[in-house]
Design a protein around this motif. Structure first.
Motif, mmCIF file in Angstrom:
data_model
loop_
_atom_site.group_PDB
_atom_site.id
_atom_site.type_symbol
_atom_site.label_atom_id
_atom_site.label_comp_id
_atom_site.label_asym_id
_atom_site.label_seq_id
_atom_site.Cartn_x
_atom_site.Cartn_y
_atom_site.Cartn_z
ATOM 1 N N GLU A 97 -21.733 37.274 -22.127
ATOM 2 C CA GLU A 97 -22.497 37.896 -23.207
ATOM 3 C C GLU A 97 -22.266 37.176 -24.516
ATOM 4 O OE1 GLU A 97 -24.132 41.149 -23.618
ATOM 5 O OE2 GLU A 97 -24.479 41.276 -21.465
ATOM 6 N N ALA A 128 -17.755 41.708 -25.717
ATOM 7 C CA ALA A 128 -18.747 42.166 -24.748
ATOM 8 C C ALA A 128 -18.521 41.497 -23.398
ATOM 9 C CB ALA A 128 -20.147 41.865 -25.260
ATOM 10 N N THR A 129 -18.160 40.200 -23.420
ATOM 11 C CA THR A 129 -17.915 39.498 -22.166
ATOM 12 C C THR A 129 -16.703 40.076 -21.449
ATOM 13 O OG1 THR A 129 -18.757 37.516 -23.220
ATOM 14 C CG2 THR A 129 -17.586 37.222 -21.166
ATOM 15 N N LYS A 156 -17.654 43.450 -19.952
ATOM 16 C CA LYS A 156 -18.505 43.368 -18.778
ATOM 17 C C LYS A 156 -17.757 42.761 -17.609
ATOM 18 C CE LYS A 156 -23.397 43.478 -18.698
ATOM 19 N NZ LYS A 156 -24.695 42.847 -18.933
ATOM 20 N N SER A 164 -16.201 32.009 -23.341
ATOM 21 C CA SER A 164 -16.399 32.945 -24.456
ATOM 22 C C SER A 164 -15.164 33.066 -25.336
ATOM 23 C CB SER A 164 -16.837 34.310 -23.937
ATOM 24 O OG SER A 164 -15.740 35.003 -23.413
ATOM 25 N N THR A 220 -31.679 31.681 -22.185
ATOM 26 C CA THR A 220 -30.730 32.490 -22.952
ATOM 27 C C THR A 220 -31.158 32.571 -24.410
ATOM 28 O OG1 THR A 220 -29.002 31.648 -21.521
ATOM 29 C CG2 THR A 220 -28.292 32.812 -23.482
#
Lengths: 482, 482
Positions: free
Chosen positions: A68, A73-74, A77, A181, B123
Motif C-alpha cells: 500500500e 498501511a502495508t 495489511k 515500503s 498503480t
C-alpha cells in the motif's frame, strides 16, 4: 497522430496533476513495479526452489494486494493477510482431518455444512464496526483461504504440503512488500497526519481572514455576480471543508501510524489519538467558521453602511484569532511548544475594542426601526443596499419558480419576501450574529489551545524558544485577573 | 463453562446489535454462505466438467470478493472483475506472443520490462480520482490477472487454454453472485438512499425541536452537570451529525444505485444525482442547525430571564420550520409531491410574531448596558444566572489548568474571562444570533423545498392528494404579495 484529441490531452493533464499534487505517488508506483518484477524472478529460479514456483501466484497476489501507499498501511495489511491465512489454514486442516475420518458421504456433508456456517459467520462478523475498522481485510483473506484449502484438499489430500508452500510464498511476498515500503523511500502515515494537522490550522486561519475581509469589503458586488467572488469563496470553502471532511482520512492515517514503530523512537509512543482529538476540536471550532461564512451568504443582510462602522474592531479581533491559529500551526509544524503568551493581551484589547465600538453605536439596535421607516418612505426613489439585495434574491426566486412552471408557489414566495422586508429588526440581527460568532470563536480557541498543548506534552515537543520569535507588538492593555 | 466471562457477553451483545440494527445483514450473511456452498459443489462435478475443477479456485475467489451487500455494489464489482480479467488476459496474451517470438533471453527481458511498466502505470492510474472512484477494483484485478498470466505462461505456454478455463469459472462465480444478489432477497442501494434521505429530514426536524426546547428550558441545569442533558444533547448531535457525515455514504449508495436497472422501470431513470443534490442542500441547511446548537453550548449566554421573554414566538417559528421539514420527509417517504401550501401562512405569521416581540423589547439591546451595571453593583450579593455560568466555566478552566500544572496560563485565563464579563453587550448578542439563525433557517428552507420538488418531478412522484391530509389550523394572517 501528432494532433492529440482534446480528451486525450485532458487525461494526460489529469495524470500529470496527480503526480504534481503528491510526487510520492510516482515513487510508490515505481516501487510497486519493482516489487512485481522481483516477485516474477521467482519463476526464473525454478531450479533452486522446486516447490515454490507452483505456488508463486500467491506471492504475486500478496504483492499486488498488500503493498500500500504508506508503511503503516502495508504493515497492517500484511499482518491481516498473514494472520488470516494461518488461522484459516489451521481451521481448514482441522475440518479436513475430521472429514477424512468420517467417510466419503458424511465427510462431504460435514465440509459443505462448515463452508456454509463459516461463510455466514465471517460475513456477519464483518459488519461489526470494530472488526470492519481493523480486520476487514483479514476476515476476507480468512474466508478466501479457508474455502480454497477446504475445497481443493477434499480432492488432493495434501493439505499440509500445500499450506506449507503457500505460506512460504506468501512470506516471500510479504517480505518483498516490507522491504519496499520500509526501506525504499518509505512513506509514513504519521508524518502525513502531522502535516494534515498543521495544514488545517493554517487553512482555518486564512479562511477566517478571508471571511472578515469579504464581509467588510467596500464595493458592492452583487452586480458582478459570483465571478470575482469565486476566489475568496473558494479559499473560505476549502479552508473549513478540509477540516470538516478530514475525519475519516485522519482516522485512517492514525490507524496506520499505530503500526509504524519508527515513531516510538522519539518519545514513548506516537500520539495518534491526540492528533485525532486535535482534529475533532478543530472540527468543532470550524462549525463556528461555517456559521460565520453563512453570515456572508445569508439572504437578509445588514446594510453595508452600518457594517462599515464596525469594520476596524472586527478585522482587528479576527486578525488576533488568526495570529493564535498561525502560532499553533507553527508550533506543531516545528514540533515545539507554543508561546506562553499565545492568548496575547492584544487579543483582549481587540475584544474590548469591539465591545466599546458596539456600545458606542446603540442607535444601531434601537434606531434600526426609525432608520427603516425613513427608508420605507423614499423606497421607490433610492433603494438602499439592503433593498437591492432583497429584491435581487426575490427576483432570482421568481425566475426560478417561473422556469419550473410552478405558479402556485410564486405568490407564496413573494408574500414571504414581503414579510421578510417588513422585519425591520432583521437588519441588525445578522451583524449581531456575526459579532457573536467572532466572540464565540475566541471562547472556543481555548479548547483548541488546550488540545494542542496536550499534544505537545505527549509528543515531547521542544520547549518554546523566545529568541526565535520576534514580537513586534507591545501589549496595549494589561488586565490583571483577581 | 456456564458462566461466560464479561468480555464474551459484550461480544455476543455486539453481534446481536449488528443484526438488530439492520436484519438484512443476517440475510446477506446467509446468502454468502449459500453461494460459497454452491460454488464448492463444482468440485463434486469433476466428472462432468473436466477443465473446470482445476480452476475452481477462481470461482470461489470471485464469490468471496464480488458478492457485496447490495445488488448495485455486486453488479459494479462483478463488471469490474470481468472487464479487468478480460482486458488483462488479452494484454498478457499479446505480450506473451511477442516474447515467444523474440527468443528466450530477449523474451524474458521483454516480459520483465512490461511487468515493471504496467505495474507502475496501473498503480499510478489508481491515484486518479475518477478511476479511484469507479474502477479501483477493476484496476487491481487487471494488475493481478496480468501478472499471474504473464508469469505463469512464461513457463506453461498454454495461455489461451488457461484464460478460457479461468474466464469460464469466473463466469460461473459471477453468475452465482448475480443470482444471489438480484433474485434472492435482493437489497437495493436505491431504496437505502431513498430511506436515508427522508430519515435525515426527520432527524433534522427533531433536532431543531430539541434545540429550541433546550434553549428555553426553565430550570437551571448547570448544577446537575451534563447527565440529564445527555439525552437531548444526543438527539441534537445525532440529528445533524447524520446529515453532515452522510456525504460519502450517500455518494457510494448513489453510485451503486446507478447499476440497479430495476429502478428504471418506474420512471426514466433512478434520479440518484438528485438525491445527492438534496443531500448537499440538507448539509448546507444543517450548518445552520450546528450553529444553533452552538448557541446552546456557548460560554457567554443571554440570561434565562431575558430569553424567556422570547420563548413563545421562537418556539412557534421553530415548530413551523419542523412542520415543513416533516412534510418534506413524508412527501419523499410516500413518493408523492409535497403540499402546495408547504410554505404555510402560519410560518409567515410566526416570523412576524417573532419580529414584533423583538421590536416590543428594544430595551434588551439598548438597556443591556444599564441592566448590566445594576447587576455589577450587587454582584457579590446575588449573582444572576449569567454570572454563575461564567464563573462556572472559569472555575472549570482553572481546575483544568491547575491539573496540567500550567500555572502560567492560569493568569491569562482569568484575565480573559474578566474581559468577557465586562462585555455588557455580549449578553444580548447570543440571543440575537439565535433569532437570526432561526430566520436564516427559514430562508434556507426554500432551497431545500426547491430540490425536493425537483426530485419529485424527476422521480415521477404521485400528485399531492389533499384529502389525505387533515389540516387543523386556519391561516392566521394572509398577506397577498404584489
Amino acid at each position: 497522430v501528432l494532433k492529440l484529441p482534446k480528451k486525450m490531452k485532458k487525461i494526460l493533464k489529469n495524470l500529470w496533476n496527480v503526480g504534481k499534487e503528491d510526487p510520492r505517488r510516482v515513487i510508490h508506483a515505481m516501487k510497486v513495479g519493482v516489487a512485481l518484477t522481483l516477485v516474477s524472478l521467482l519463476y526464473l529460479m525454478e531450479p533452486f526452489f522446486k516447490g515454490v514456483v507452483k505456488n508463486a501466484l500467491w506471492a504475486v497476489m500478496t504483492v499486488v494486494v498488500v503493498l500500500e501507499f504508506s508503511a503503516g498501511a502495508t504493515l497492517r495489511k500484511g499482518l491481516n493477510r498473514g494472520l488470516g491465512t494461518i488461522i484459516a489454514g489451521s481451521l481448514a486442516f482441522f475440518i479436513e482431518w475430521v472429514a477424512i475420518h468420517s467417510g466419503k458421504v458424511l465427510g462431504g456433508i460435514f465440509i459443505g455444512t462448515s463452508i456454509f456456517l463459516i461463510g455466514s459467520t465471517i460475513t456477519y462478523m464483518r459488519f461489526i464496526p470494530y472488526i470492519k475498522k481493523n480486520y476487514d481485510y483479514g476476515m476476507l483473506v480468512f474466508l478466501l483461504t479457508f474455502n480454497l484449502i477446504t475445497v481443493s484438499s477434499y480432492r488432493v489430500d495434501t493439505v499440509i504440503k500445500i499450506a506449507h508452500a503457500r505460506l512460504y510464498t506468501i512470506g516471500i511476498g510479504i517480505g518483498i512488500c516490507l522491504v519496499m515500503s520500509l526501506l525504499v523511500f518509505p512513506i509514513w502515515s504519521g508524518d502525513d497526519l502531522h502535516k494534515s494537522t498543521f495544514t488545517k490550522l493554517q487553512g482555518l486561519s486564512r479562511c477566517i481572514e478571508a471571511c472578515v475581509h469579504e464581509y467588510f469589503e467596500d464595493k458592492e458586488r452583487d452586480q458582478e455576480s459570483s465571478d470575482s467572488e469565486s476566489d475568496d469563496e473558494d479559499l473560505i470553502y476549502k479552508g473549513y471543508k478540509t477540516v470538516l471532511d478530514s475525519k475519516s482520512a485522519d482516522e485512517a492515517l492514525a490507524m496506520f501510524a499505530k503500526w509504524e514503530l519508527r515513531n516510538t523512537r522519539l518519545c514513548h509512543k506516537f500520539p495518534s489519538q491526540q492528533y485525532i482529538k486535535v482534529g475533532s476540536v478543530l472540527r468543532k471550532f470550524s462549525y463556528t467558521v461555517v456559521a460565520l461564512h453563512g453570515c456572508l451568504q445569508t439572504e437578509i443582510q445588514t446594510p453595508r453602511s452600518i457594517r462599515i462602522l464596525f469594520k476596524d474592531p472586527c478585522v482587528r479581533l479576527a486578525g488576533e484569532i488568526c495570529k493564535v491559529l498561525s502560532e499553533l500551526s507553527e508550533s506543531i509544524q516545528n514540533r515545539r511548544h507554543c508561546s506562553p503568551e499565545i492568548l496575547s493581551d492584544s487579543l483582549e484589547a481587540a475584544l474590548k475594542d469591539l465591545n466599546s465600538t458596539i456600545k458606542s453605536q446603540p442607535k444601531l439596535f434601537l434606531g434600526s426601526n426609525l432608520h427603516r421607516q425613513t427608508v420605507e418612505q423614499n423606497d421607490t426613489v433610492s433603494p438602499l443596499p439592503l433593498n437591492s439585495v432583497v429584491s435581487l434574491s426575490s427576483l432570482r426566486s421568481v425566475k426560478k419558480s417561473a422556469a419550473t412552471g410552478e405558479k402556485r408557489r410564486l405568490r407564496k414566495q413573494l408574500s414571504k419576501i414581503a414579510v421578510m422586508k417588513s422585519l425591520e429588526f432583521s437588519e441588525a440581527l445578522p451583524f449581531a450574529a456575526f459579532a457573536s460568532l467572532l466572540m464565540e470563536m475566541v471562547a472556543r480557541l481555548d479548547t483548541v489551545i488546550d488540545e494542542v498543548e496536550e499534544l505537545g506534552t505527549i509528543a515531547c515537543f521542544k520547549e518554546y524558544d523566545k529568541t526565535v520569535e520576534v514580537r513586534v507588538e507591545k501589549p496595549v492593555n494589561l488586565v490583571v485577573g483577581d
